[in-house]
Design an enzyme around this catalytic site. Structure first.
Site, PDB file in Angstrom:
ATOM      1  N   ALA A  97       0.803  -1.229   0.000  1.00  0.00           N
ATOM      2  CA  ALA A  97       0.000   0.000   0.000  1.00  0.00           C
ATOM      3  C   ALA A  97       0.830   1.270   0.000  1.00  0.00           C
ATOM      4  O   ALA A  97       0.469   2.257  -0.615  1.00  0.00           O
ATOM      5  CB  ALA A  97      -0.934   0.009   1.211  1.00  0.00           C
ATOM      6  N   ARG A 149      -7.154   2.150   2.044  1.00  0.00           N
ATOM      7  CA  ARG A 149      -5.929   1.413   1.821  1.00  0.00           C
ATOM      8  C   ARG A 149      -6.053   0.590   0.548  1.00  0.00           C
ATOM      9  O   ARG A 149      -5.508  -0.504   0.444  1.00  0.00           O
ATOM     10  CB  ARG A 149      -5.655   0.465   2.992  1.00  0.00           C
ATOM     11  N   ILE A 160      -3.907  -3.187  -6.286  1.00  0.00           N
ATOM     12  CA  ILE A 160      -4.901  -3.510  -7.313  1.00  0.00           C
ATOM     13  C   ILE A 160      -5.141  -2.345  -8.269  1.00  0.00           C
ATOM     14  O   ILE A 160      -6.094  -2.357  -9.033  1.00  0.00           O
ATOM     15  CB  ILE A 160      -6.244  -3.917  -6.663  1.00  0.00           C
ATOM     16  N   HIS A 203      -3.561  -9.745  -5.508  1.00  0.00           N
ATOM     17  CA  HIS A 203      -4.948  -9.500  -5.139  1.00  0.00           C
ATOM     18  C   HIS A 203      -5.798  -9.051  -6.318  1.00  0.00           C
ATOM     19  O   HIS A 203      -6.895  -8.523  -6.137  1.00  0.00           O
ATOM     20  CB  HIS A 203      -5.016  -8.461  -4.004  1.00  0.00           C
ATOM     21  N   CYS A 253     -17.598 -10.493 -17.235  1.00  0.00           N
ATOM     22  CA  CYS A 253     -18.961 -10.980 -17.089  1.00  0.00           C
ATOM     23  C   CYS A 253     -18.923 -12.392 -16.516  1.00  0.00           C
ATOM     24  O   CYS A 253     -18.195 -13.265 -17.015  1.00  0.00           O
ATOM     25  CB  CYS A 253     -19.670 -10.980 -18.447  1.00  0.00           C
ATOM     26  N   CYS A 284     -20.696 -14.769 -19.588  1.00  0.00           N
ATOM     27  CA  CYS A 284     -20.059 -15.033 -20.885  1.00  0.00           C
ATOM     28  C   CYS A 284     -18.557 -14.782 -20.888  1.00  0.00           C
ATOM     29  O   CYS A 284     -17.871 -15.131 -21.844  1.00  0.00           O
ATOM     30  CB  CYS A 284     -20.722 -14.198 -21.978  1.00  0.00           C
ATOM     31  N   THR A 293       5.040  -2.025   2.648  1.00  0.00           N
ATOM     32  CA  THR A 293       4.139  -3.009   3.236  1.00  0.00           C
ATOM     33  C   THR A 293       4.627  -3.393   4.618  1.00  0.00           C
ATOM     34  O   THR A 293       5.831  -3.526   4.843  1.00  0.00           O
ATOM     35  CB  THR A 293       4.010  -4.270   2.362  1.00  0.00           C
ATOM     36  N   SER A 294       3.686  -3.571   5.534  1.00  0.00           N
ATOM     37  CA  SER A 294       4.053  -3.972   6.895  1.00  0.00           C
ATOM     38  C   SER A 294       4.130  -5.484   7.038  1.00  0.00           C
ATOM     39  O   SER A 294       4.396  -5.997   8.120  1.00  0.00           O
ATOM     40  CB  SER A 294       3.046  -3.406   7.909  1.00  0.00           C
ATOM     41  N   ASN A 343       9.998   0.690   4.548  1.00  0.00           N
ATOM     42  CA  ASN A 343       8.660   0.934   5.071  1.00  0.00           C
ATOM     43  C   ASN A 343       8.773   1.897   6.242  1.00  0.00           C
ATOM     44  O   ASN A 343       9.692   1.788   7.055  1.00  0.00           O
ATOM     45  CB  ASN A 343       8.016  -0.375   5.538  1.00  0.00           C
TER      46      ASN A 343
END
Length: 264
Positions: A24, A36, A131, A147, A155, A158, A216-217, A239
């Site tokens: 993050a 986040r 993401i 993630h 969809c 389909c 990142t933690s 970090n």
């Protein structure tokens, strides 16, 4: 920090298989703050016993100005579960559009440096919990998104692809031309990570000659556990806050990513 920067510069210059594992904090410096969301669906400090946690200045969803007290009748970890998605899809998409679509943001210095290293043949992969697609927007080609991504939507009937803008601009539950529900390709609670993505990430980490863990933690599993596959002796953690892996690292920075990567 000067000596550590010089050491990191030397390691980068000597490496041909760098892997970056990002969370993050990387996207925070591009301005993505709500929920986040850059760290996939899992806030790195989400816990029923954690009432007011923050990292890198990001409001935690349970804090006074966090999401827990904003507009929604359910805690976020319930809304973004697979069960909630199936039972109350319209409510899910209301939350998703407002809090989980970080569109219109630009890559920052960390994204750009990593992309440059890949172009130079030094970096073999980015493994990310994010993401938002900012690594690819910066030019990175080999990105393993643990993630998923808000930029991919399919969809459920389909399989047709739909853009993030399609989700953003639709009303209620987004529907494909065929009538099927369009679902974001992101990992919800109760859903497993993509096995093919995990295998590629593990292989890249295992073969790395320099592993840089950034923003990142390292408290979200199973993603955080992937760095245990690293077999080298150049593990770098960047970090703002301490992580459970600091004592295992060969080089640790508790400065901002921008401060570190702007010198690289």
């Amino acid at each position: 920090m000067d000596n550590r920067i010089e050491t990191l510069k030397r390691w980068v210059a000597e490496s041909q298989r760098i892997v970056a594992f990002t969370g993050a904090g990387v996207s925070t410096e591009s301005g993505i703050k709500d929920f986040r969301s850059a760290d996939g669906l899992y806030s790195e400090k989400w816990s029923p016993n954690d009432s007011n946690s923050t990292e890198s200045g990001i409001p935690d969803f349970r804090s006074v100005d966090g999401l827990y007290n904003q507009k929604f009748d359910y805690p976020p970890e319930q809304i973004i579960s697979h069960t909630f998605f199936e039972r109350r899809p319209e409510y899910f998409y209301r939350f998703y559009r407002e809090k989980m679509l970080p569109l219109g943001f630009e890559p920052n210095i960390t994204h750009r440096v990593l992309a440059k290293w890949e172009q130079e043949g030094r970096l073999s992969a980015v493994v990310t919990q994010n993401i938002d697609g900012l690594h690819q927007k910066a030019g990175s080609k080999r990105v393993y998104e643990l993630h998923g991504s808000v930029l991919r939507n399919y969809c459920m009937r389909c399989g047709k692809f739909h853009s993030a803008e399609f989700i953003k601009n639709s009303d209620g539950v987004p529907k494909c031309d065929c009538g099927g529900t369009v679902k974001p390709d992101v990992v919800l609670y109760e859903e497993g990570l993509d096995q093919n993505t995990i295998e590629k990430a593990v292989r890249a980490i295992y073969q790395a000659d320099l592993l840089i863990v950034a923003g990142t933690s390292l408290t979200v599993y199973p993603a955080a556990g992937l760095i245990n596959y690293y077999r080298g002796d150049r593990l770098v953690l960047i970090n703002r806050d301490a992580t459970p892996y600091d004592r295992h690292a060969d080089l640790v920075f508790h400065e901002s990513l921008g401060d570190v990567f702007s010198q690289l």
